[in-house]
Design a protein around this motif. Sequence first.
Motif, short mmCIF file in Angstrom:
data_model
loop_
_atom_site.label_atom_id
_atom_site.label_comp_id
_atom_site.label_asym_id
_atom_site.label_seq_id
_atom_site.Cartn_x
_atom_site.Cartn_y
_atom_site.Cartn_z
N ARG A 7 0.85 -1.19 0.00
CA ARG A 7 0.00 0.00 0.00
C ARG A 7 0.89 1.24 0.00
NH1 ARG A 7 -4.60 -1.03 4.72
NH2 ARG A 7 -4.73 -3.28 4.42
N ASN A 55 0.21 5.88 3.75
CA ASN A 55 1.53 5.56 4.30
C ASN A 55 2.07 4.30 3.63
OD1 ASN A 55 0.25 6.67 7.38
ND2 ASN A 55 1.96 7.62 6.35
N PHE A 57 3.33 0.91 3.18
CA PHE A 57 3.16 -0.24 4.07
C PHE A 57 3.18 -1.52 3.24
CE2 PHE A 57 0.23 -3.32 6.08
CZ PHE A 57 0.86 -3.48 7.31
N GLU A 59 2.62 -5.67 3.76
CA GLU A 59 2.34 -6.85 4.59
C GLU A 59 2.95 -8.06 3.89
OE1 GLU A 59 -1.59 -8.93 4.92
OE2 GLU A 59 -1.52 -8.15 6.98
N LEU A 89 8.88 3.40 5.65
CA LEU A 89 8.16 2.17 5.32
C LEU A 89 7.90 1.37 6.58
CD1 LEU A 89 7.08 0.09 3.19
CD2 LEU A 89 9.36 -0.95 3.26
N GLU A 90 6.68 0.89 6.71
CA GLU A 90 6.39 -0.05 7.78
C GLU A 90 6.06 -1.39 7.15
OE1 GLU A 90 3.85 1.47 10.90
OE2 GLU A 90 4.81 3.43 10.83
N ILE A 91 6.54 -2.44 7.79
CA ILE A 91 6.35 -3.80 7.28
C ILE A 91 5.75 -4.65 8.40
CG2 ILE A 91 7.50 -5.89 6.43
CD1 ILE A 91 9.76 -4.08 5.42
N ALA A 92 4.71 -5.40 8.07
CA ALA A 92 4.15 -6.34 9.05
C ALA A 92 4.18 -7.74 8.45
CB ALA A 92 2.71 -5.95 9.39
#
Lengths: 109, 109, 109
Positions: A7, A55, A57, A59, A89-92
């Motif tokens: 995203r 933002n 992101f 997954e 960057l956020e990664i889950a």
Amino acid sequence: MPQLTVRGIGVDVMVSISRPLVEELAAICQCGTDHFTVDCLNVVSVFDGQACNTNPFIEVAWFERGREIRDRVAEAITRHVRTAGVSELEIAFKVYKEDGYYIGGVPCG
Amino acid sequence: MPQLTVRGIGVDVMVSISRPLVEELAAICQCGTDHFTVDCLNVVSVFDGQACNTNPFIEVAWFERGREIRDRVAEAITRHVRTAGVSELEIAFKVYKEDGYYIGGVPCG
Amino acid sequence: MPQLTVRGIGVDVMVSISRPLVEELAAICQCGTDHFTVDCLNVVSVFDGQACNTNPFIEVAWFERGREIRDRVAEAITRHVRTAGVSELEIAFKVYKEDGYYIGGVPCG
């Protein structure tokens, strides 16, 4: 799998990094590049009464591979995305269980 | 995070409630409003041989905060969405683990 | 719930199989057909430096029902999708907990 769902990062960016990124991830995970999928998801983000930028992101859906591999995968994704100009960057990681994953109707565990 | 991913509710509705909703959620979760993201996802729903309206559904991805906070978050979301005219809503919490969540490549746990 | 989220299969395909598929799934899960939702998600997939076809993939979000029911659900989905001409399909089950699922603000567990 692993399956990356993205995203807030343009398709053009993911196109530009997809080959070296997936090659590095395949080396880290010790599987073929064709195990990976990269899917860009279009969402409309909302904040404070108006539409806003999404933002960045990602997954990562996969079977659990443990801390060391996970750290290296996250580091590689972050670095490739940064190289393409996306600094935040956020990664889950989302873990699928082998016995809850079916290929052609056959469970993986 | 928390990250709200919305189906079956118009972007205009989420825009109209986003500020008071996120302010209340931030107070419940005791974090800043800028920790929240609200992403509207466009899907095509199918039922009984034809396309149909999408059931209003919000998935809340977060780190586990326990029963009391979760109940209050669900109540607040449901109430704000109802105020905007959406009477039926289902909410699912998806738990990410701190050690599987990375910000700028750095794990949260 | 169960909630099927579909990637890489045309809406027309899901429309064509939705009635018999959901009727069979409802019989397996012993619940009403109106408990099921089928949502088609549009993504742009990327591989090897270019956009590519999206691999057919269905994520089934539900409360855990155990191995036997899960196997039968996966087999039925795979068979119906194959009948419609999609030979390769991967299915992942995502488990929501009852106490993390809210209908109208009321938790299911």
